[in-house]
Scaffold this active site. Sequence first.
Site, PDB file in Angstrom:
ATOM      1  CD  GLU A 135     101.661  68.670 -52.522  1.00 34.59           C
ATOM      2  OE1 GLU A 135     102.702  69.004 -52.134  1.00 34.59           O
ATOM      3  OE2 GLU A 135     100.863  69.588 -52.735  1.00 34.59           O
ATOM      4  CB  SER A 186     107.433  76.859 -51.460  1.00 39.15           C
ATOM      5  OG  SER A 186     108.154  76.164 -52.829  1.00 39.15           O
ATOM      6  CB  SER A 189     102.964  68.947 -45.572  1.00 38.94           C
ATOM      7  OG  SER A 189     102.193  69.910 -45.926  1.00 38.94           O
ATOM      8  NE  ARG A 201      99.540  69.621 -45.234  1.00 34.34           N
ATOM      9  CZ  ARG A 201      99.545  70.133 -44.058  1.00 34.34           C
ATOM     10  NH1 ARG A 201      98.348  70.669 -43.563  1.00 34.34           N
ATOM     11  NH2 ARG A 201     100.345  71.679 -44.447  1.00 34.34           N
TER      12      ARG A 201
END
Length: 368
Positions: A135, A186, A189, A201
């Site tokens: 993703e 939701s 990140s 990340r």
Amino acid sequence: GIDDNPSMPWFGMDIGGTLCKLVYFEPKDLPKSETTSEVETLRNIRRYLTKNSAYGKTGHRDIHLQMENVTIRGLEGTLHFIRFPTNEMKNFLALAKYKGMAKLVTTVCATGGGAYKFEDDFKREVNMKLAKFDEFDSLLTGLHYIDRHNPTECYYWSNPTEESKCNKVKYDFSSPYPFLIVNIGSGVSVLAVYSATNYKRVSGTSIGGGTFLGLCCLLTGCNSFEEAIELAAEGDNTNVDKLVKDIYGGDYARFGLPGDLVASSFSALCSFGQMNSKDRRNKATRQDLARATLVTITNNIGSIARMCAIQEKIKRVVFVGNFLRVNPIAMKLLAYAMDYWSNGTMKALFLEHEGYFGAVGCLLKYHE
Ligand code: ADP
């Protein structure tokens, strides 16, 4: 070459915790290699998707985001942007089957957690194989592609400190590195991006768009994101929050804290020592509660984004994700917070296709 292209139709799908984002490439001309019956089905699917803007009870096409005259794998066409709640996946698959999708031999590019969760359902219901992509890889691929193909994609909010002068202004994002991406879905990140392919990340929080919607529904009895945002727009969080001036009587000048700053979210409702805390609770409207929820969640995300930017020594922070959909209050608040607390050294940036980059990215990644 064009003949090696995967068979039509071309979809990119990002199946998230709340929303499923579906990007459909509508070719100008259908490829000649398909058989007659396939072409007929393809025409039907194309007609259904492009002639409607609502699908079933909960599917929507974001017509304002449509991109014309794009070229993908040597074919010219139009990109369409469709979304529906992930918990409607069963109905979506039934609809896809009804429209003849199972008759086509197709692979759909998919990303997000649902690409794993629903893989067996896709195979069983509509005979579709999922080509799965990461993703964050997809998010970045989609973001770069769309920014390159839409001259008005990136913008910021000017004068975020003055509501009456606060406007959307186009931003040239052609040499973007390094930048931070804060993806508010939701959950949240945070990625630090150093080049088209080099990123990491750096952080995240479970307190995101889903938290806003969940708490807002609980506190106000609202039933949708749109309703939550409408309520918030009419509310005043200062009836719910404790501000610096409620505690200090004015600014806390020594440490540069203005009196109007929220010192403690929702605290006006629970000063137990205070005679009037029940009155304050009764006085707080659904609108005030929605606004306070929105401000609380947004400021928390802004604060995490700022700490990440400091730690990574990055000045440009791009906020994406569907939490920002129809949500100028949150965007302006983020713009204000980034500007104010960094003394104007950091910039909050926003993108028109806010929640769709993952879906576009995985569509592009297929047979890349
Ligand atoms: P995910 O991939 O986790 O589903 P998204 O980027 O699609 O994340 O964002 C989901 C969030 O977007 C929700 O938590 C909510 O705050 C907001 N949102 C915007 N529009 C809607 C909608 N129509 N229905 C539900 N949530 C919405």
